[in-house]
Design an enzyme around this catalytic site. Sequence first.
Site, PDB file in Angstrom:
ATOM      1  N   LYS A  34      31.490  40.053  32.707  1.00  0.00           N
ATOM      2  CA  LYS A  34      32.647  40.334  34.044  1.00  0.00           C
ATOM      3  C   LYS A  34      33.648  39.472  33.709  1.00  0.00           C
ATOM      4  O   LYS A  34      33.617  38.316  33.791  1.00  0.00           O
ATOM      5  CB  LYS A  34      31.818  40.144  35.343  1.00  0.00           C
ATOM      6  CG  LYS A  34      32.968  40.558  36.349  1.00  0.00           C
ATOM      7  CD  LYS A  34      32.242  40.685  37.707  1.00  0.00           C
ATOM      8  CE  LYS A  34      32.299  39.323  38.503  1.00  0.00           C
ATOM      9  NZ  LYS A  34      33.708  38.835  38.600  1.00  0.00           N
ATOM     10  N   ASP A  61      37.149  42.999  36.620  1.00  0.00           N
ATOM     11  CA  ASP A  61      36.815  42.853  38.035  1.00  0.00           C
ATOM     12  C   ASP A  61      38.231  42.204  38.703  1.00  0.00           C
ATOM     13  O   ASP A  61      38.480  40.977  39.039  1.00  0.00           O
ATOM     14  CB  ASP A  61      35.656  41.862  38.529  1.00  0.00           C
ATOM     15  CG  ASP A  61      35.536  41.554  39.829  1.00  0.00           C
ATOM     16  OD1 ASP A  61      35.795  42.356  40.508  1.00  0.00           O
ATOM     17  OD2 ASP A  61      34.949  40.317  40.102  1.00  0.00           O
ATOM     18  N   LYS A  63      39.774  44.142  41.031  1.00  0.00           N
ATOM     19  CA  LYS A  63      39.907  44.633  42.370  1.00  0.00           C
ATOM     20  C   LYS A  63      41.119  45.109  42.724  1.00  0.00           C
ATOM     21  O   LYS A  63      41.955  44.540  43.799  1.00  0.00           O
ATOM     22  CB  LYS A  63      39.479  43.327  43.477  1.00  0.00           C
ATOM     23  CG  LYS A  63      38.111  42.699  43.089  1.00  0.00           C
ATOM     24  CD  LYS A  63      37.707  41.903  44.198  1.00  0.00           C
ATOM     25  CE  LYS A  63      36.235  41.019  44.005  1.00  0.00           C
ATOM     26  NZ  LYS A  63      36.301  40.268  42.743  1.00  0.00           N
ATOM     27  N   PHE A  64      41.531  46.024  42.161  1.00  0.00           N
ATOM     28  CA  PHE A  64      43.203  46.715  42.367  1.00  0.00           C
ATOM     29  C   PHE A  64      43.324  47.086  43.918  1.00  0.00           C
ATOM     30  O   PHE A  64      42.160  47.751  44.429  1.00  0.00           O
ATOM     31  CB  PHE A  64      43.353  47.848  41.317  1.00  0.00           C
ATOM     32  CG  PHE A  64      43.230  47.519  39.774  1.00  0.00           C
ATOM     33  CD1 PHE A  64      43.929  46.247  39.575  1.00  0.00           C
ATOM     34  CD2 PHE A  64      42.505  48.260  38.914  1.00  0.00           C
ATOM     35  CE1 PHE A  64      44.142  46.138  38.262  1.00  0.00           C
ATOM     36  CE2 PHE A  64      42.851  48.053  37.593  1.00  0.00           C
ATOM     37  CZ  PHE A  64      43.381  46.913  37.173  1.00  0.00           C
ATOM     38  N   HIS A  65      44.420  46.738  44.411  1.00  0.00           N
ATOM     39  CA  HIS A  65      44.738  46.967  45.795  1.00  0.00           C
ATOM     40  C   HIS A  65      46.332  47.250  45.873  1.00  0.00           C
ATOM     41  O   HIS A  65      46.807  46.382  46.239  1.00  0.00           O
ATOM     42  CB  HIS A  65      44.028  46.079  46.805  1.00  0.00           C
ATOM     43  CG  HIS A  65      44.046  46.421  48.173  1.00  0.00           C
ATOM     44  ND1 HIS A  65      43.576  45.517  49.162  1.00  0.00           N
ATOM     45  CD2 HIS A  65      44.636  47.593  48.964  1.00  0.00           C
ATOM     46  CE1 HIS A  65      43.831  46.079  50.226  1.00  0.00           C
ATOM     47  NE2 HIS A  65      44.398  47.331  50.060  1.00  0.00           N
ATOM     48  N   ASP A  66      46.682  48.444  45.938  1.00  0.00           N
ATOM     49  CA  ASP A  66      47.997  48.695  45.986  1.00  0.00           C
ATOM     50  C   ASP A  66      48.293  50.248  46.250  1.00  0.00           C
ATOM     51  O   ASP A  66      47.371  50.632  46.579  1.00  0.00           O
ATOM     52  CB  ASP A  66      48.546  48.056  44.462  1.00  0.00           C
ATOM     53  CG  ASP A  66      50.129  47.513  44.683  1.00  0.00           C
ATOM     54  OD1 ASP A  66      50.838  48.241  45.455  1.00  0.00           O
ATOM     55  OD2 ASP A  66      50.453  46.738  44.136  1.00  0.00           O
ATOM     56  N   PRO A  68      48.878  54.044  45.744  1.00  0.00           N
ATOM     57  CA  PRO A  68      48.035  54.719  44.795  1.00  0.00           C
ATOM     58  C   PRO A  68      48.726  54.864  43.491  1.00  0.00           C
ATOM     59  O   PRO A  68      48.041  54.793  42.447  1.00  0.00           O
ATOM     60  CB  PRO A  68      48.175  56.186  45.394  1.00  0.00           C
ATOM     61  CG  PRO A  68      48.189  55.915  46.949  1.00  0.00           C
ATOM     62  CD  PRO A  68      48.973  54.641  46.914  1.00  0.00           C
ATOM     63  N   THR A  70      50.692  52.714  41.884  1.00  0.00           N
ATOM     64  CA  THR A  70      50.614  51.565  40.969  1.00  0.00           C
ATOM     65  C   THR A  70      49.062  51.192  40.731  1.00  0.00           C
ATOM     66  O   THR A  70      48.765  50.728  39.484  1.00  0.00           O
ATOM     67  CB  THR A  70      51.006  50.337  41.992  1.00  0.00           C
ATOM     68  OG1 THR A  70      52.322  50.694  42.134  1.00  0.00           O
ATOM     69  CG2 THR A  70      50.811  48.906  41.313  1.00  0.00           C
ATOM     70  N   THR A 128      31.126  39.180  49.111  1.00  0.00           N
ATOM     71  CA  THR A 128      29.883  38.613  49.612  1.00  0.00           C
ATOM     72  C   THR A 128      30.125  37.241  50.108  1.00  0.00           C
ATOM     73  O   THR A 128      29.334  36.533  50.525  1.00  0.00           O
ATOM     74  CB  THR A 128      28.952  38.612  48.225  1.00  0.00           C
ATOM     75  OG1 THR A 128      29.636  38.258  47.165  1.00  0.00           O
ATOM     76  CG2 THR A 128      28.404  39.752  47.964  1.00  0.00           C
ATOM     77  N   GLY A 218      26.913  34.568  38.179  1.00  0.00           N
ATOM     78  CA  GLY A 218      28.080  33.771  37.483  1.00  0.00           C
ATOM     79  C   GLY A 218      27.647  32.232  37.305  1.00  0.00           C
ATOM     80  O   GLY A 218      26.726  31.861  36.447  1.00  0.00           O
ATOM     81  N   ARG A 219      27.910  31.595  38.246  1.00  0.00           N
ATOM     82  CA  ARG A 219      27.616  30.241  38.254  1.00  0.00           C
ATOM     83  C   ARG A 219      26.027  29.804  37.815  1.00  0.00           C
ATOM     84  O   ARG A 219      25.901  28.774  37.143  1.00  0.00           O
ATOM     85  CB  ARG A 219      28.236  29.315  39.485  1.00  0.00           C
ATOM     86  CG  ARG A 219      29.668  29.352  39.451  1.00  0.00           C
ATOM     87  CD  ARG A 219      30.307  29.021  40.823  1.00  0.00           C
ATOM     88  NE  ARG A 219      30.042  30.070  41.728  1.00  0.00           N
ATOM     89  CZ  ARG A 219      30.459  30.260  42.938  1.00  0.00           C
ATOM     90  NH1 ARG A 219      30.956  29.040  43.446  1.00  0.00           N
ATOM     91  NH2 ARG A 219      30.305  31.055  43.383  1.00  0.00           N
TER      92      ARG A 219
HETATM   93  O1  C5P Z   1      29.101  32.468  40.498  1.00  0.00           O
HETATM   94  P1  C5P Z   1      28.771  33.643  41.158  1.00  0.00           P
HETATM   95  O2  C5P Z   1      27.371  34.008  40.760  1.00  0.00           O
HETATM   96  O3  C5P Z   1      28.913  33.363  42.558  1.00  0.00           O
HETATM   97  O4  C5P Z   1      29.808  34.619  40.961  1.00  0.00           O
HETATM   98  C1  C5P Z   1      29.900  35.945  41.557  1.00  0.00           C
HETATM   99  C2  C5P Z   1      31.136  36.675  40.932  1.00  0.00           C
HETATM  100  O5  C5P Z   1      31.062  37.976  41.444  1.00  0.00           O
HETATM  101  C3  C5P Z   1      32.436  36.027  41.152  1.00  0.00           C
HETATM  102  O6  C5P Z   1      33.345  36.436  39.857  1.00  0.00           O
HETATM  103  C4  C5P Z   1      33.104  36.893  42.398  1.00  0.00           C
HETATM  104  O7  C5P Z   1      34.443  36.959  41.867  1.00  0.00           O
HETATM  105  C5  C5P Z   1      32.391  38.181  41.916  1.00  0.00           C
HETATM  106  N1  C5P Z   1      32.267  39.235  43.485  1.00  0.00           N
HETATM  107  C6  C5P Z   1      31.689  38.667  44.601  1.00  0.00           C
HETATM  108  N2  C5P Z   1      31.523  39.466  45.373  1.00  0.00           N
HETATM  109  C7  C5P Z   1      32.113  40.822  45.641  1.00  0.00           C
HETATM  110  C8  C5P Z   1      32.787  41.212  44.507  1.00  0.00           C
HETATM  111  C9  C5P Z   1      32.831  40.232  43.270  1.00  0.00           C
HETATM  112  O8  C5P Z   1      31.147  37.558  44.451  1.00  0.00           O
HETATM  113  N3  C5P Z   1      32.146  41.550  46.590  1.00  0.00           N
END
Ligand code: C5P
Length: 244
Positions: A34, A61, A63-66, A68, A70, A128, A218-219
């Site tokens: 991602k 990722d 997250k387009f928000h503008d 329609p 654009t 989240t 991610g992390r």
């Molecule tokens: O490091 P971590 O596991 O928290 O990363 C979660 C990834 O998912 C981040 O890149 C964050 O921007 C993305 N994300 C999120 N919640 C959402 C949509 C995307 O945490 N609803």
Amino acid sequence: MTPAERLIVALDVADLESTRRLVQRLAPTVTHFKIGSELFTACGPAAVELVQKAGAKVFLDLKFHDIPNTVARAARMATRLGVWMFNVHLQGGVAMCREAVAAAQEEAQKSRGSGHPRPLVLGVTLLTSMGEKDLVDLGIRKTVKDQVLYLTQVAQKAGLDGVVASAQETKVLRFAAGPTFVIVTPGIRPAGASLGDQVRVETPAVALKAGASYLVVGRPITEAADPVAAAQAILQEMAAASPQ
Ligand code: C5P
């Protein structure tokens, strides 16, 4: 799908060298990455290309928000990059979401040849990192669950392929939206891992059992001392939770 096909690793880094290092180490154990606003703002399409050249798929990722028009134009550009999946904010409304799908469809045929599938287009329900109090602060008088369900209906009405939602709402969403609707769940933490800024988190096993199609991690992987071992441990947990 195999566990590896259902794991998406978030490349939340700020330069191509860090991206290359992570992708080189993690591929082919990890086949889906991602790219979010940090990396794309810093490096642009070169980051997408780097992942694709490693033989992996990209979830863009942004997250387009503008308005329609654009968002439709942005959807075309994402499609031209050959990404596997991209997303829009459901709070942008039905018309915005609908135009994103239509633009992706049209552009896929135009620039990538007829019969070439368009990218999957997902809607972001509620980040989240947000809990009940954040909704109150925004003046939204709904529980997190109700708001997520409501926004998922927006996604369905607009013809999106699925939504991004926390694992804590996945069970309800899977029941409401049916078996083929794509549910991507970030906020995944193996037991004992640090939460970071996430509020609504679940383990990989719980998320899959609740009905998630794909998990975004991610992390817990990218900041691990051994990212490959961390990814493998998560894949094992996924395999145990959803036997093939
Ligand atoms: O490091 P971590 O596991 O928290 O990363 C979660 C990834 O998912 C981040 O890149 C964050 O921007 C993305 N994300 C999120 N919640 C959402 C949509 C995307 O945490 N609803």
